[in-house]
Design a protein around this motif. Structure first.
Motif, short mmCIF file in Angstrom:
data_model
loop_
_atom_site.label_atom_id
_atom_site.label_comp_id
_atom_site.label_asym_id
_atom_site.label_seq_id
_atom_site.Cartn_x
_atom_site.Cartn_y
_atom_site.Cartn_z
N ALA A 1 -5.65 -2.20 -4.11
CA ALA A 1 -6.45 -2.47 -3.12
C ALA A 1 -4.24 -1.92 -3.14
CB ALA A 1 -6.82 -3.80 -2.51
N ARG A 2 -3.89 -2.14 -3.56
CA ARG A 2 -1.94 -2.14 -2.91
C ARG A 2 -1.56 -0.67 -3.14
NH1 ARG A 2 1.56 -6.81 -5.00
NH2 ARG A 2 3.29 -5.77 -4.37
N LEU A 3 -2.13 -0.57 -4.12
CA LEU A 3 -1.86 1.12 -4.49
C LEU A 3 -2.24 1.49 -3.64
CD1 LEU A 3 -0.06 2.81 -6.64
CD2 LEU A 3 -1.66 3.15 -7.99
N ALA A 4 -3.56 1.56 -3.04
CA ALA A 4 -4.01 2.60 -2.40
C ALA A 4 -3.28 2.66 -0.85
CB ALA A 4 -6.04 2.25 -2.23
N ARG A 5 -2.96 1.66 -0.75
CA ARG A 5 -2.70 1.25 0.95
C ARG A 5 -1.73 2.13 0.69
NH1 ARG A 5 -4.56 -4.24 0.37
NH2 ARG A 5 -2.01 -4.36 -0.06
N TYR A 6 -0.16 1.81 -0.08
CA TYR A 6 1.06 2.72 -0.44
C TYR A 6 0.28 4.09 -0.65
CZ TYR A 6 4.88 4.13 -2.28
OH TYR A 6 6.27 5.26 -2.81
N GLU B 1 7.03 -0.74 -2.27
CA GLU B 1 8.16 0.02 -2.09
C GLU B 1 7.84 0.86 -3.43
OE1 GLU B 1 12.22 -1.63 -2.83
OE2 GLU B 1 12.48 -2.60 -0.42
N PRO B 2 8.63 2.17 -4.01
CA PRO B 2 7.79 3.43 -4.37
C PRO B 2 8.28 2.51 -5.78
CG PRO B 2 9.40 3.82 -2.86
CD PRO B 2 9.41 3.17 -2.60
N ALA B 3 9.17 1.69 -6.37
CA ALA B 3 9.04 1.38 -7.39
C ALA B 3 8.06 0.59 -8.18
CB ALA B 3 10.34 0.57 -7.67
N THR B 4 7.72 -0.59 -6.84
CA THR B 4 6.22 -1.21 -6.99
C THR B 4 4.81 -0.90 -6.97
OG1 THR B 4 7.34 -3.25 -5.69
CG2 THR B 4 5.48 -2.86 -5.19
N ALA B 5 4.88 0.52 -6.62
CA ALA B 5 3.83 1.50 -6.72
C ALA B 5 4.12 2.15 -7.86
CB ALA B 5 4.18 2.76 -5.58
N LYS B 6 5.10 2.73 -8.55
CA LYS B 6 5.46 2.87 -10.67
C LYS B 6 4.75 1.48 -10.92
CE LYS B 6 8.73 3.82 -14.30
NZ LYS B 6 10.20 4.21 -13.86
N ALA B 7 5.47 0.14 -10.54
CA ALA B 7 4.49 -0.95 -11.40
C ALA B 7 2.98 -0.84 -10.94
CB ALA B 7 4.91 -2.10 -11.00
N ASN C 1 -2.18 5.55 0.69
CA ASN C 1 -2.28 6.09 2.08
C ASN C 1 -1.85 5.70 3.24
OD1 ASN C 1 -5.02 7.51 0.57
ND2 ASN C 1 -5.18 4.61 0.91
N ARG C 2 -0.49 5.23 3.16
CA ARG C 2 0.48 4.82 4.32
C ARG C 2 -0.03 4.20 5.16
NH1 ARG C 2 3.45 6.39 0.06
NH2 ARG C 2 4.83 8.17 0.20
N THR C 3 -1.14 3.45 5.12
CA THR C 3 -1.26 1.99 5.66
C THR C 3 -0.99 0.59 5.80
OG1 THR C 3 -3.46 1.61 3.96
CG2 THR C 3 -3.35 3.79 5.51
N GLY C 4 -1.24 0.00 6.46
CA GLY C 4 -0.60 -2.06 5.88
C GLY C 4 -1.35 -2.30 5.67
N GLY C 5 -0.96 -3.56 5.60
CA GLY C 5 -0.90 -4.55 4.64
C GLY C 5 0.19 -6.14 4.54
N ASP C 6 -0.33 -6.92 3.96
CA ASP C 6 0.09 -7.97 4.25
C ASP C 6 1.28 -8.35 2.83
OD1 ASP C 6 -0.74 -8.27 1.36
OD2 ASP C 6 -2.33 -9.99 1.72
N VAL C 7 1.95 -6.75 2.18
CA VAL C 7 2.61 -6.63 1.22
C VAL C 7 3.16 -5.64 1.15
CG1 VAL C 7 3.37 -6.96 -1.19
CG2 VAL C 7 1.64 -8.23 -0.48
N MET C 8 4.51 -5.35 2.21
CA MET C 8 5.20 -3.55 1.90
C MET C 8 5.69 -3.62 0.47
SD MET C 8 8.37 -3.39 4.11
CE MET C 8 7.19 -3.19 5.64
#
Length: 431
Positions: free
Chosen positions: A363-368, A379-385, A370-377
């Motif tokens: 869910a977090r990666l999908a939000r990242y 960053e690219p490094a987190t998307a990598k993880a 698609n550039r949609t909001g969520g309860d966690v912001m």
């Protein structure tokens, strides 16, 4: 202002300043690229199984899988009983149990090392090394090989150096004579204490490559960390970091040797374990030294075997499961397994780890993405993880590409793109 014209933004620096700074940092850019190329993006096995060179046989992999299945049938014959032993939730019980059984039937070992060091007690090492090469070549040819296979030779210390070099030569020569080096070949150099021993291994492999007409750098190797001197040198520097550099790009992994390292520090036998503070310290240094270099870190093993009556087997399983989960949380995604009874709990721990966090990570990666909001912001490094987490789950069989695609909307190629971005892309997207 006419259409298509942009308002001129005021600046104070001359245009040459940026060019001069870039020129001055060009050597640093090159050093960053050379020393920190990032993760290779290839599959990392979840474990390494060690089998003595005098015991290794054509049916070793299948035999380990069958023995592991037999232990499950005897001591935890269904999902509920297995979950009760390990403390799995009701939600995870069935999928983890089913996937463990399927894994043991399909691919019981991900990485196998034929051991010619501490575990070896054969009488004819020449013959056993040649046989290991022949059997491994046949396994890759007939499709029964583990994804990764190779040997652990003797170390570069004077009493066994010549023997180790000869065994490696016989083994590699046998593979070449059988048709060439397999893509999954892995070599382990144990008891490395000085960077010069790594340099010697590099020279040895260079000479073999020349002799057999191979591309320079074709053969890599793991460095086994088993002594205190391999972590901290007499001058206070981190020896393990110097070893990575001494390998000249050939180092593929750093493997922690639980019991040799603990004994080196004087830890009494009853307390030698992968969760001892001394072990945590060593692995943390290894992890920092390896970060960004493309060299992967592996945890060690437990010597508590799941054998005997059911109660004893369950105790050993709980211990191994807990140590594996602890290692995964600390980003040690690989460890050693020394007995067929360890692999059910290795896979149970790995599968539970990835399935527990799967939906949230997806869910977090999908939000990242698609550039949609969520309860966690993120960053690219987190998307990598996050993408790396999902890819590891896919590689070992904890996750299926269909369910990952359904929750993320991403293909495997998309995941790989997030997991291994170029340095410039990662920096630019973070601005």
């Amino acid at each position: 202002m006419g259409q298509g014209q942009q308002e001129k933004v005021a600046t104070s620096l001359a245009g040459t300043v940026s060019e001069e700074i870039s020129a001055s940092l060009a050597p640093v850019d090159a050093e960053l690229e050379r020393h920190y190329p990032g993760d290779p993006g290839t599959r990392q096995p979840v474990h390494t199984v060690y089998v003595p060179g005098d015991v290794f046989a054509a049916d070793t992999i299948r035999s380990w899988g069958d023995q592991a299945l037999a232990l499950l049938d005897e001591h935890a014959p269904n999902a509920a009983s297995f979950a009760a032993v390990l403390g799995l939730s009701e939600e995870l019980a069935e999928p983890v149990h089913a996937r463990v059984r399927a894994k043991l039937e399909r691919e019981p070992i991900e990485d196998l090392r034929v051991d010619f060091e501490d575990g070896y007690h054969g009488r004819d090492e020449d013959e056993d090394a040649a046989r290991a090469a022949r059997l491994i070549a046949e396994a890759y040819e007939n499709g029964t090989a583990a994804p990764y296979m190779g040997i652990r030779m003797k170390c570069m210390e004077a009493p066994v150096r010549d023997r180790g070099i000869r065994t490696l030569d016989i083994f590699l020569t046998g593979l070449m004579e059988a048709g060439g080096l397999p893509d999954g070949l892995v070599l382990t150099l144990p008891k490395v204490t000085y960077p010069e021993q790594v340099t010697a291994m590099v020279r040895l492999l260079e000479e073999f490559e020349k002799a057999r007409g191979l591309e320079r750098g074709r053969i890599g190797f793991e460095i086994q960390i088993e002594t205190s001197q391999s972590i901290l040198a007499t001058d206070g520097t981190a020896t393990v970091a110097r070893m990575i550099q001494a390998a000249e790009g050939r180092a593929t992994g750093l493997h922690y040797g639980t019991f040799d390292y603990s004994a080196c520090l004087g830890v009494s036998a009853a307390y030698q374990a992968s969760d001892h503070p001394a072990a945590d310290h060593a692995k943390a240094i290894m992890q920092v030294a390896a970060a960004g270099t493309g060299v992967r870190v592996s945890d060690g093993s437990t010597n508590v075997l799941p054998v005997g009556p059911t109660a004893k087997v369950h105790d050993a399983w709980r211990l191994h499961y807990g140590l594996t989960r602890r290692a995964l949380a600390r980003a040690y995604y690989q460890g050693w397994d020394m007995h067929p009874g360890h692999i059910p709990t290795r896979y149970a721990a790995v599968f539970a780890f990835y399935r527990e966090g799967f939906e949230q990570a997806a869910a977090r990666l999908a939000r990242y993405a698609n550039r949609t909001g969520g309860d966690v912001m993120d960053e690219p490094a987190t998307a990598k993880a996050l993408s790396g987490y999902l890819l590891r789950g896919l590689d070992c069989g904890a996750l299926d590409i269909g369910e990952v695609a359904r929750l993320t909307g991403l293909t495997r190629a998309d995941l790989e793109g997030f997991a291994s971005p170029r340095r410039g892309d990662l920096t630019a997207s973070a601005k």
